[in-house]
Design a protein around this motif. Structure first.
Motif, mmCIF file in Angstrom:
data_model
loop_
_atom_site.group_PDB
_atom_site.id
_atom_site.type_symbol
_atom_site.label_atom_id
_atom_site.label_comp_id
_atom_site.label_asym_id
_atom_site.label_seq_id
_atom_site.Cartn_x
_atom_site.Cartn_y
_atom_site.Cartn_z
ATOM 1 N N PHE A 84 0.857 -1.185 0.000
ATOM 2 C CA PHE A 84 0.000 0.000 0.000
ATOM 3 C C PHE A 84 0.895 1.238 0.000
ATOM 4 O O PHE A 84 1.834 1.336 0.775
ATOM 5 C CB PHE A 84 -0.897 -0.026 1.244
ATOM 6 N N HIS A 94 -10.782 12.561 -2.418
ATOM 7 C CA HIS A 94 -9.334 12.509 -2.144
ATOM 8 C C HIS A 94 -8.689 11.953 -3.405
ATOM 9 O O HIS A 94 -9.167 10.973 -3.970
ATOM 10 C CB HIS A 94 -9.144 11.596 -0.928
ATOM 11 N N GLU A 145 -5.747 10.562 -4.013
ATOM 12 C CA GLU A 145 -4.757 9.477 -4.042
ATOM 13 C C GLU A 145 -5.259 8.383 -5.001
ATOM 14 O O GLU A 145 -6.443 8.021 -4.995
ATOM 15 C CB GLU A 145 -4.509 8.909 -2.636
ATOM 16 N N ASP A 147 -5.440 5.299 -5.239
ATOM 17 C CA ASP A 147 -6.228 4.111 -4.875
ATOM 18 C C ASP A 147 -7.719 4.379 -5.063
ATOM 19 O O ASP A 147 -8.514 3.448 -5.219
ATOM 20 C CB ASP A 147 -5.915 3.601 -3.455
ATOM 21 N N HIS A 148 -8.105 5.673 -5.065
ATOM 22 C CA HIS A 148 -9.513 6.036 -5.286
ATOM 23 C C HIS A 148 -9.759 6.656 -6.663
ATOM 24 O O HIS A 148 -10.871 6.599 -7.177
ATOM 25 C CB HIS A 148 -9.973 7.033 -4.222
ATOM 26 N N HIS A 203 -5.019 12.255 4.774
ATOM 27 C CA HIS A 203 -3.643 12.595 5.040
ATOM 28 C C HIS A 203 -3.033 13.452 3.932
ATOM 29 O O HIS A 203 -1.885 13.876 4.027
ATOM 30 C CB HIS A 203 -2.830 11.297 5.206
ATOM 31 N N ASP A 224 -10.741 8.288 3.319
ATOM 32 C CA ASP A 224 -9.757 7.629 4.182
ATOM 33 C C ASP A 224 -10.105 7.749 5.670
ATOM 34 O O ASP A 224 -9.766 6.864 6.468
ATOM 35 C CB ASP A 224 -8.365 8.227 3.958
ATOM 36 N N TYR A 270 -3.811 0.682 9.883
ATOM 37 C CA TYR A 270 -4.086 1.701 8.859
ATOM 38 C C TYR A 270 -3.782 3.100 9.407
ATOM 39 O O TYR A 270 -3.071 3.888 8.781
ATOM 40 C CB TYR A 270 -5.549 1.596 8.432
ATOM 41 N N HIS A 323 -12.314 2.703 2.822
ATOM 42 C CA HIS A 323 -11.698 1.413 3.136
ATOM 43 C C HIS A 323 -12.369 0.856 4.400
ATOM 44 O O HIS A 323 -12.463 1.568 5.397
ATOM 45 C CB HIS A 323 -10.201 1.563 3.444
HETATM 46 FE FE1 FEO Z 1 -5.168 8.179 0.927
HETATM 47 FE FE2 FEO Z 1 -7.197 5.561 0.443
HETATM 48 O O1 FEO Z 1 -6.018 6.896 -0.098
#
Ligand code: FEO
Length: 407
Positions: free
Chosen positions: A22, A81, A83, A85-86, A147, A166, A198, A229
């Motif tokens: 991750f 957000h 990042e 991953d999204h 974050h 997040d 996490y 998540h």
């Molecule tokens: Fe900060 Fe789930 O990405």
């Protein structure tokens, strides 16, 4: 990918991702979920998406169709957000549809443009709304630096659902149960551990901003917390708010009633004292974890130190400094701004010390503000007298950490 109804006109699509590092760093032995949310009024919005890896956006489209949503009818992509991953699927989505609007904060807009070349963006500020029709009204609430600087909450007022991305999230795959009221006691424990991992791996550096985000959540009338998540909290959203509040305290020195032994040994001299300490902890009935560096995963190391009220650092001098794998671990803990812990160090040296000096430098450089019981250093193999001093230190740690315990 699983498809779940949150409320009339609101669905969750969730998939487990495994066997990745991750953020390119963190081993996630128990996987992680990526949760996307579809809100349908007269218009349709998708809140957060999925990573852009081969086949994953296509899986999302297939599952959308299975809940009756043609992906080509999506009007808005809400990027809580940026990042990837999204948001990683955005470029793929652009290939199948050309007229959608991205909704995000000004900070996210800059990154959406630089990462994906997107410019059809509506920038939102605190309290801005988007009426999708049929009673579905979304409002937007920036929570910067949890974050990344771009982050925001999206809130659906009709169902009082907070889409928190997040915030309030956890590592850990979801098998069958995805809602808080479905979780077995074992699954509750699993998501406590994965939530801590996490938070400590991803969020801990930003604890002051997480506290502000918790306060902002409290200003909203929330019935459901739907994170990016981990499980959805539809019965007791206060639980995850309280958990996150407790995690902020762990980042600032509190911890569970347990000790982490963060240790390394070159030729077994320091290891003899570690064995001795284990006997003391067993005798005293103190729960402990033993992390041998450099064998332990960084993710697990950060999480275990983060959640412990007491820390034992057992490491020798190596080339006039602290045994490097333990020094690196502590530097990572410092980088994560895990402050205020109660700690005790012991370790051996051959011809000269030096470990203690570097330990102080690490703690000061990272502004860790840890409280240390007087260290015990021994030349070569620990003598009975050395071990007696170690025992005194351990007993003092057990006593002093009581003030730090928050379960
Ligand atoms: Fe900060 Fe789930 O990405």
């Amino acid at each position: 990918m699983k498809k779940l109804k949150i409320a009339d006109g609101i669905h969750m699509l969730t998939m487990n991702v495994e066997d990745i590092l991750f953020e390119g760093i963190w081993e996630i032995a128990s996987g992680v979920t990526l949760n996307s949310y579809i809100v349908q009024g007269e218009k349709t919005a998708i809140i957060d998406g999925v990573i852009g890896w081969d086949g994953i956006p296509e899986t999302l489209y297939r599952n959308l169709e299975e809940i009756g949503v043609d992906p080509k009818t999506i009007d808005y992509l809400i990027v809580n957000h940026m990042e990837p991953d999204h948001s990683g699927w955005i470029s793929n989505f652009r290939k199948i549809k050309d007229d959608f609007t991205i909704i995000c904060t000004d900070k996210a807009a800059k990154m959406v443009a630089s990462f994906y070349g997107e410019d059809k963006i509506r920038v939102v500020k605190e309290g801005d709304t988007l009426d999708l029709g049929n009673g579905k009204v979304l409002s937007f609430h920036p929570v910067p630096n949890v974050h990344w600087p771009d982050t925001m909450y999206t809130y659906e007022s009709g169902t009082k659902t907070l889409f928190s991305c997040d915030m309030f999230g956890a590592f850990g795959r979801m098998e069958v149960h995805c809602f808080d009221d479905e979780l077995t006691p074992e699954e509750v424990d699993f998501f406590e551990a994965e939530g801590i991992r996490y938070y400590s791996n991803v969020m801990a550096t930003f604890t002051p901003m997480v506290k502000k985000a918790i306060e902002k959540a409290k200003t909203l009338d929330i019935k459901v917390i739907a994170p990016g998540h981990g499980p959805v909290y539809r019965t007791n959203p206060q639980k995850i708010i309280d958990d996150y509040t407790r995690y902020t305290r762990y980042a600032e020195g509190a911890g569970k009633d347990e000790i982490t032994i963060l240790w390394g040994s070159m030729y077994g001299m320091t290891a003899k004292a570690v064995d001795f300490v284990e006997g003391i902890l067993r005798r005293e009935g103190v729960k402990y974890s033993k992390l041998e560096m450099p064998l332990e995963s960084e993710s697990e190391m950060v999480a275990t130190v983060f959640k412990s009220a007491g820390i034992i650092i057992a490491a020798p001098t190596y080339e006039y400094k602290l045994f490097p794998p333990v020094a690196e671990a502590l530097n990572e803990v410092g980088r994560k701004k895990i402050t205020g812990k109660q700690a005790f160090r012991f370790g051996s040296y051959g011809w000269s010390g030096g470990a203690e000096k570097e330990l102080s430098e690490i703690v000061e450089r990272n502004k860790m503000n840890w409280s240390f019981i007087e260290s015990v250093e021994f030349e070569g193999c620990p003598t009975t007298e050395d071990l007696n001093k170690v025992e005194t230190g351990v007993l003092e740690l057990i006593n002093k950490m009581k003030d730090k315990v928050v379960e």
